[in-house]
Design an enzyme around this catalytic site. Structure first.
Site, PDB file in Angstrom:
ATOM      1  N   LYS A  79      -6.332  -3.770  -2.586  1.00  0.00           N
ATOM      2  CA  LYS A  79      -5.795  -5.106  -2.865  1.00  0.00           C
ATOM      3  C   LYS A  79      -6.159  -5.520  -4.290  1.00  0.00           C
ATOM      4  CE  LYS A  79      -5.832  -9.822  -0.918  1.00  0.00           C
ATOM      5  NZ  LYS A  79      -6.348 -10.699   0.159  1.00  0.00           N
ATOM      6  N   SER A 157      -2.987 -13.523   2.763  1.00  0.00           N
ATOM      7  CA  SER A 157      -2.672 -13.167   1.388  1.00  0.00           C
ATOM      8  C   SER A 157      -2.572 -11.649   1.172  1.00  0.00           C
ATOM      9  CB  SER A 157      -3.755 -13.727   0.462  1.00  0.00           C
ATOM     10  OG  SER A 157      -5.020 -13.121   0.744  1.00  0.00           O
ATOM     11  N   SER A 181      -6.493 -13.869   6.150  1.00  0.00           N
ATOM     12  CA  SER A 181      -5.661 -13.067   5.246  1.00  0.00           C
ATOM     13  C   SER A 181      -5.658 -11.567   5.507  1.00  0.00           C
ATOM     14  CB  SER A 181      -6.080 -13.318   3.792  1.00  0.00           C
ATOM     15  OG  SER A 181      -5.663 -14.587   3.380  1.00  0.00           O
TER      16      SER A 181
END
Length: 494
Positions: A79, A157, A181
């Protein structure tokens, strides 16, 4: 072997150890899949050269005869919130454009040390603020599941991570979870995601959103893979003052599937008004599956649940406004150009106005407001007290002998990109209604895919565990996964 990118971590590990496949072959299969999946916009900084170099090193390590870790040679995505040495790390924000850290986050370094192969950086909501991956400077990540002509959200997210794993662009990915998330995007894309206990994974080198809530975790194709990757990610880290100095067990070895006698709590407060019938049925089915597996089901009460979302949306923006104050255009990242006669205050204001997106600006302003004189006690301190009560609710449930708590993971399936109105951010915030309590209480939580809705989109169930007992939680999830038998994959359209 064809379709090597479709292997799970466990399958790839076993094939690598037998010599049936090399890490270079696995990595090349993933690089090919990534290059063919531009429509998903999941990978935003590709690192094929680094990937192949690490794959060759992993192959040499596996051939050397030394006992290589389980993640050795496994291609993964990282990420964009994790700092990666010499590779763009932007947190999907314009304000960090061009930032290439000179250091590696502890979690990504742990994966490097275990021999994992980084394929590149993954899309996400800007500074991890969002539930749909629509606030990214790179544009929307897209869910590989498609049932009509709409493009669907992969959640947020960690939307890029979820999309990449669900579409078999990588064998697994890192995510972070501040209010759901990891678990929400995992549920919307039909994969597994675990948020460990706060302090289990180091936060050092992960770009901060809300420091008392943020926690890294793996996003994988199944529960066994989550156990393998979580062990590699966890460690005690003196550089993170909140990192717990406790041993990291072999989580995979704890996956027996035997949950006879375990007590599963069903919280009555999670039965929300207007909950879709399919979500209600999935929850009831999951409860029945755990009961059939030998667990004892009891009803429990978590009375302060209804205050969790408002408390979260005071605490998280307050911490964000403090953490994001460092992005001022002075030291790194974007700096606005100034007209003649403009000074340093103009530079700060212009830089932050240009560099931050609307959602980040909104949360910074909310956070600054609740921390300001006259409102600190009315909002921030009250939210902190509510947080303590939420944690106490869970403590009391665990004191009753509850081993895990079963809830829905999301209020419904993936929705279309652009369907949630920006004019009403609360509509988007409600996506986190089942997940934020876990972060406020610092507990481990896992989302397991458990079925499809009538359109054919995945739905997930959430299990919440006792602090530091991720192994036990993973085992309950393993039993649920086996009973649910979810094997659906999105049909390739991209």
């Amino acid at each position: 072997m064809s379709d090597l990118n479709k292997l799970t971590i466990a399958e790839a590990r076993d094939a690598l150890k037998k010599g049936d496949v090399t890490s270079v072959e696995l990595t090349e299969a993933c690089i090919g899949a990534i290059d063919a999946a531009g429509a998903l916009n999941a990978f935003v900084h590709k690192t094929p050269d680094i990937a192949l170099e690490r794959a060759k090193a992993a192959d040499a390590r596996l051939k050397s005869g030394e006992e290589a870790p389980a993640m050795c040679g496994i291609p993964v995505g990282i990420k964009d919130l994790f700092c990666t040495q010499g590779v763009e790390s932007q947190a999907a924000s314009g304000i960090l454009e061009g930032f290439k850290p000179e250091y590696e986050s502890t979690v990504s370094q742990n994966l490097i040390d275990a021999g994992a192969v980084m394929l590149g950086k993954l899309n996400m909501d800007e500074f991890a603020m969002g539930s749909s991956n629509e606030t990214s400077v790179y544009g929307n990540a897209v869910n590989p599941w498609k049932v009509d002509d709409r493009q669907l959200t992969p959640g947020g997210s960690s939307g890029g991570s979820a999309s990449a794993v669900a579409a078999d662009l990588c064998l697994a990915a890192t995510g972070t979870d501040t209010g759901g998330s990891i678990r929400q995007p995992a549920a919307l894309t039909g994969i597994t995601g675990i948020k460990p206990t706060y302090g289990r994974c180091s936060r050092w080198g992960i770009i901060a959103f809300a420091s008392s809530l943020d926690q890294a975790g793996p996003m994988t194709k199944n529960v066994r893979d989550a156990a393998i990757m979580l062990e590699a990610m966890c460690s005690h880290d003196p550089k993170d003052s909140t990192s717990a100095d406790i041993p990291v067990p072999n989580f995979e070895a704890m996956l027996t599937g035997d949950i006879k006698g375990k007590v599963i709590g069903i919280p009555k407060e999670y039965r929300m008004d207007g909950m879709p019938e399919e979500v209600e049925k999935l929850w009831a089915d999951g409860t029945a599956m755990l009961k059939d597996a030998g667990a004892r089901i009891i009803d429990i009460s978590l009375p302060h649940t209804k205050y969790a979302l408002p408390a979260y949306y005071v605490i998280a923006p307050a911490e964000a406004s403090s953490n994001l104050a460092r992005y001022d255009g002075v030291r790194y990242g974007h700096r606005a150009s100034l007209a003649k006669g403009e000074g340093i205050v103009d530079m700060y204001e212009k830089t932050r106005a240009e560099g931050f997106g609307h959602e980040v600006q909104r949360r910074v302003m909310v956070g600054t407001y609740v921390l300001s004189a006259g409102f600190y006690d009315a909002y921030y301190n009250r939210a902190r007290r509510v947080r303590a009560l939420i944690k106490r609710d869970f403590d009391e449930a665990f004191d009753q002998g509850v081993d895990a708590i079963l809830t829905p993971a999301t209020p419904g399936p993936a929705f279309g990109l652009g369907e949630m109105s920006e004019a009403d951010p609360v509509e988007m915030y409600l996506q986190d209604v089942f997940t934020v309590t876990v972060n406020l209480a610092g507990l481990p939580g896992i989302s397991v895919p458990a079925g499809l809705d009538k359109q054919g989109l995945p739905l997930g169930l959430q299990l919440i565990g006792r602090p530091w007992e991720e192994g036990d939680l993973l085992n309950v999830a393993y039993a649920l996964e086996g009973a649910a038998g979810f094997v659906s994959k999105p049909e390739k359209w991209w």
